[in-house]
Design a protein around this motif. Structure first.
Motif, PDB file in Angstrom:
ATOM      1  N   VAL A 383      92.873  63.927  64.657  1.00  0.00           N
ATOM      2  CA  VAL A 383      93.576  64.395  63.656  1.00  0.00           C
ATOM      3  C   VAL A 383      92.427  66.443  63.681  1.00  0.00           C
ATOM      4  CG1 VAL A 383      94.253  65.217  60.977  1.00  0.00           C
ATOM      5  CG2 VAL A 383      95.214  62.841  61.903  1.00  0.00           C
ATOM      6  N   ASP A 384      93.713  67.656  63.533  1.00  0.00           N
ATOM      7  CA  ASP A 384      92.752  68.435  63.024  1.00  0.00           C
ATOM      8  C   ASP A 384      92.563  68.986  61.725  1.00  0.00           C
ATOM      9  OD1 ASP A 384      90.900  68.254  66.335  1.00  0.00           O
ATOM     10  OD2 ASP A 384      92.747  69.589  66.814  1.00  0.00           O
ATOM     11  N   GLU A 385      93.839  69.234  61.971  1.00  0.00           N
ATOM     12  CA  GLU A 385      94.563  69.907  60.543  1.00  0.00           C
ATOM     13  C   GLU A 385      95.684  68.741  59.720  1.00  0.00           C
ATOM     14  OE1 GLU A 385      95.518  74.457  59.462  1.00  0.00           O
ATOM     15  OE2 GLU A 385      94.404  74.568  61.728  1.00  0.00           O
ATOM     16  N   VAL A 386      95.376  69.294  58.707  1.00  0.00           N
ATOM     17  CA  VAL A 386      96.756  68.500  57.446  1.00  0.00           C
ATOM     18  C   VAL A 386      96.804  69.953  56.920  1.00  0.00           C
ATOM     19  CG1 VAL A 386      97.098  66.726  56.745  1.00  0.00           C
ATOM     20  CG2 VAL A 386      95.618  65.994  57.633  1.00  0.00           C
ATOM     21  N   ASP A 387      98.281  69.555  56.571  1.00  0.00           N
ATOM     22  CA  ASP A 387      98.559  70.892  55.327  1.00  0.00           C
ATOM     23  C   ASP A 387      99.782  70.390  54.729  1.00  0.00           C
ATOM     24  OD1 ASP A 387     100.560  71.321  56.624  1.00  0.00           O
ATOM     25  OD2 ASP A 387      99.552  73.477  57.530  1.00  0.00           O
ATOM     26  N   ASP A 388     100.421  71.091  54.206  1.00  0.00           N
ATOM     27  CA  ASP A 388     102.009  70.389  53.441  1.00  0.00           C
ATOM     28  C   ASP A 388     102.896  70.281  54.047  1.00  0.00           C
ATOM     29  OD1 ASP A 388     100.860  71.070  51.212  1.00  0.00           O
ATOM     30  OD2 ASP A 388     102.050  72.784  50.747  1.00  0.00           O
ATOM     31  N   GLU A 415      93.679  62.777  57.437  1.00  0.00           N
ATOM     32  CA  GLU A 415      91.968  63.628  57.266  1.00  0.00           C
ATOM     33  C   GLU A 415      91.789  64.026  58.610  1.00  0.00           C
ATOM     34  OE1 GLU A 415      89.682  61.764  55.100  1.00  0.00           O
ATOM     35  OE2 GLU A 415      90.485  61.048  53.545  1.00  0.00           O
ATOM     36  N   ALA A 416      91.660  65.750  58.823  1.00  0.00           N
ATOM     37  CA  ALA A 416      90.682  65.825  59.524  1.00  0.00           C
ATOM     38  C   ALA A 416      89.973  65.143  60.873  1.00  0.00           C
ATOM     39  CB  ALA A 416      90.217  67.789  59.238  1.00  0.00           C
ATOM     40  N   GLU A 435     105.061  60.521  65.774  1.00  0.00           N
ATOM     41  CA  GLU A 435     105.554  59.836  64.744  1.00  0.00           C
ATOM     42  C   GLU A 435     104.100  58.651  64.710  1.00  0.00           C
ATOM     43  OE1 GLU A 435     109.627  58.464  64.037  1.00  0.00           O
ATOM     44  OE2 GLU A 435     109.117  57.027  65.821  1.00  0.00           O
ATOM     45  N   PRO A 436     103.547  58.278  63.518  1.00  0.00           N
ATOM     46  CA  PRO A 436     102.323  57.783  63.162  1.00  0.00           C
ATOM     47  C   PRO A 436     103.063  56.049  63.420  1.00  0.00           C
ATOM     48  CG  PRO A 436     102.140  58.474  61.291  1.00  0.00           C
ATOM     49  CD  PRO A 436     103.031  58.679  62.081  1.00  0.00           C
ATOM     50  N   VAL A 437     102.373  55.375  64.163  1.00  0.00           N
ATOM     51  CA  VAL A 437     102.795  53.890  64.128  1.00  0.00           C
ATOM     52  C   VAL A 437     101.630  52.981  63.985  1.00  0.00           C
ATOM     53  CG1 VAL A 437     104.473  54.105  66.058  1.00  0.00           C
ATOM     54  CG2 VAL A 437     101.749  53.972  66.410  1.00  0.00           C
ATOM     55  N   ASP A 438     100.429  53.462  63.228  1.00  0.00           N
ATOM     56  CA  ASP A 438      99.232  51.943  62.977  1.00  0.00           C
ATOM     57  C   ASP A 438      98.223  53.052  62.108  1.00  0.00           C
ATOM     58  OD1 ASP A 438      98.186  50.514  63.228  1.00  0.00           O
ATOM     59  OD2 ASP A 438      97.806  50.203  65.422  1.00  0.00           O
ATOM     60  N   GLU A 439      97.815  51.928  61.803  1.00  0.00           N
ATOM     61  CA  GLU A 439      96.767  52.269  60.242  1.00  0.00           C
ATOM     62  C   GLU A 439      95.803  53.584  61.309  1.00  0.00           C
ATOM     63  OE1 GLU A 439      94.276  49.034  58.868  1.00  0.00           O
ATOM     64  OE2 GLU A 439      95.978  47.952  58.250  1.00  0.00           O
ATOM     65  N   VAL A 440      95.670  54.766  60.276  1.00  0.00           N
ATOM     66  CA  VAL A 440      94.256  55.204  60.231  1.00  0.00           C
ATOM     67  C   VAL A 440      93.230  55.279  60.627  1.00  0.00           C
ATOM     68  CG1 VAL A 440      93.643  57.453  59.627  1.00  0.00           C
ATOM     69  CG2 VAL A 440      96.464  57.035  59.478  1.00  0.00           C
ATOM     70  N   ARG A 441      92.461  55.293  61.621  1.00  0.00           N
ATOM     71  CA  ARG A 441      91.102  55.390  61.636  1.00  0.00           C
ATOM     72  C   ARG A 441      90.048  56.612  61.033  1.00  0.00           C
ATOM     73  NH1 ARG A 441      90.549  53.920  67.875  1.00  0.00           N
ATOM     74  NH2 ARG A 441      88.265  54.230  67.200  1.00  0.00           N
ATOM     75  N   HIS A 442      89.835  57.053  59.937  1.00  0.00           N
ATOM     76  CA  HIS A 442      88.790  57.699  59.261  1.00  0.00           C
ATOM     77  C   HIS A 442      87.359  57.296  59.902  1.00  0.00           C
ATOM     78  CE1 HIS A 442      91.851  58.406  55.752  1.00  0.00           C
ATOM     79  NE2 HIS A 442      91.817  57.338  55.455  1.00  0.00           N
TER      80      HIS A 442
END
Length: 442
Positions: A383-388, A415-416, A435-442
């Motif tokens: 992920v590079d960027e997140v907005d509305d 999150e970026a 579309e997401p299919v799994d847990e996010v790795r922060h």
């Protein structure tokens, strides 16, 4: 109390210039200078220029002029600095001029015009240095200069011959970046595939073990750091063949940035391109046999002096057979000092541009078809960027700023810098939708 001296900074040009800027900024902060975000608040301004093509020269001169108008005290560095007479003709009031990769000379110039603060604290600078990229990716420059003498290029006259960085220095920098949270290392140089040639692949040491200064050993070691590793600016040489199995194993991203520039043997010879006699179609076929998911991006020049209709058709035929994933094209632009300016058979400007447009339109269908193969598949994206409206991410096939994006409409919780597993649902000419299919790795 004496105020802390503040330096403004303008960085132009390619990722290699960005790394130069980062090194200068790191030195400035380590010596106690503050970095100013605007002209008014700066005691002087450093402008890191680009001088590769006419448009870049104009942009650099404009940036120098703006800095002079807004601030008045300007130090110039970078590739255009190799043409100090050109800079002085346009802006004689600049304080000093240095060439590219000249951190020490820039710092000496800053010291002369803005003495460094007394007793700076070393902890003003994080271990990974000051960077201009987002926190989750970074450029890793492994060498300076180039041994090739392509007739359309003047970079060797600006940056000199190939000088490879010692492998232990590169690995130490990479470790610091990863420890600071970087998720993707973008390996850059003028000729990445030539890494170590100038040192005869001298053996260095990292983590107590010997490592040769060569591309395979570097990639193998970087692959142990647990982050994405992406290779830029490689030529189709055997040294690159050796790295493809590492891509198939997942140690390095299955991505190659190979600037083929043309396909006509006659034009490649006139360009004096490295690997011009190689059978590139056969090499691409072998690469994909070993690593089917390999993404290949390339750039091409249309309207090079002497290019005929037959030469251009040969280039289109190459694109049809090579099935490259990402392609950029530039209409030939004469560069002051380049040997190609003396070649016969200049192609009219309108023909150069018409061929560029035709090439890009021809490639659109190929690029779209290459993207369509991902629909329905799952992959990990960064992920590079997140907005509305959602998240903008990149797949292993996408380098920042030059390739496509992965659009994720539902960006909740992202999150970026996150690595997230997604399923590809659609595509267009350049981008994927997922579309997401799994847990996010922060």
């Amino acid at each position: 109390m004496k105020p802390v001296p503040r330096v403004g900074f303008v960085s132009l040009g390619c990722p290699k210039a960005t790394v130069d800027s980062e090194h200068i900024l790191t030195r400035l902060r380590s010596e106690g200078y503050e970095i100013s975000g605007d002209y008014d608040d700066a005691d002087l301004v450093v402008v890191n220029t680009c001088g590769f093509i006419d448009a870049a020269v104009e942009e650099s001169l404009d940036a120098i002029g703006e800095a002079l108008n807004e601030n008045g005290k300007v130090i110039v560095t970078g590739c255009l600095g190799a043409k100090d007479d050109l800079i002085l003709a346009a802006h004689p009031q600049v304080l000093e001029i240095t060439g590219p990769h000249a951190t020490e000379q820039v710092m000496q110039a800053v010291h002369r015009h803005l003495p460094k603060p007394h007793d700076p604290f070393i902890d003003l600078v994080p271990p990974q240095g000051i960077r201009l990229t987002p926190q989750h990716y970074a450029y890793l420059k492994i060498s300076e200069g180039c041994n090739h003498r392509c007739t359309f290029c003047i970079i060797p006259s600006m940056r000199g011959d190939l000088v490879s960085r010692p492998i232990h220095e590169v690995m130490r920098e990479a470790e610091k970046l990863v420890d600071a949270g970087v998720k993707e290392l973008l390996v850059i140089s003028q000729d990445t595939s030539a890494y170590g040639v100038d040192t005869r692949y001298r053996t260095g040491f990292w983590g107590g073990r010997p490592l040769k200064t060569r591309l395979y050993d570097l990639c193998n070691a970087l692959g142990e750091l647990g982050v994405w590793v992406r290779l830029h600016y490689v030529y189709p040489y055997p040294s690159v063949d050796d790295v493809i199995p590492l891509m198939a194993e997942g140690k390095v991203l299955p991505y190659l940035d190979v600037p083929f520039q043309h396909a006509s043997p006659r034009i490649l010879k006139a360009m004096k391109r490295p690997a011009s006699s190689e059978n590139n179609l056969e090499r691409i076929r072998r690469w994909r046999e070993i690593c089917p998911d390999l993404t290949i991006r390339s750039t091409f020049i249309t309207g090079f002096p002497g290019e005929t209709d037959e030469d251009f058709e040969m280039l289109l035929q190459f694109l049809e057979e090579a099935q490259l994933d990402r392609v950029g094209a530039f209409a030939y632009s004469p560069v002051e000092g380049a040997a190609a300016n003396e070649l016969p058979g200049a192609v009219p400007d309108d023909v150069r541009e018409a061929r560029r447009i035709q090439l890009m339109e021809f490639q659109e269908d190929i690029s779209t078809q290459r993207l369509e193969r991902f629909i329905g598949r799952e992959m990990t994206v960064l992920v590079d960027e997140v907005d509305d409206e959602g998240a903008l991410a990149r797949s292993p096939a996408d380098a920042p700023d030059i390739d496509g994006l992965v659009m994720i409409p539902r960006g909740d919780g992202l999150e970026a810098g996150d690595l997230v597993r997604v399923r590809i649902t659609d595509c267009d000419v350049h981008d994927l939708y997922a579309e997401p299919v799994d847990e996010v790795r922060h």
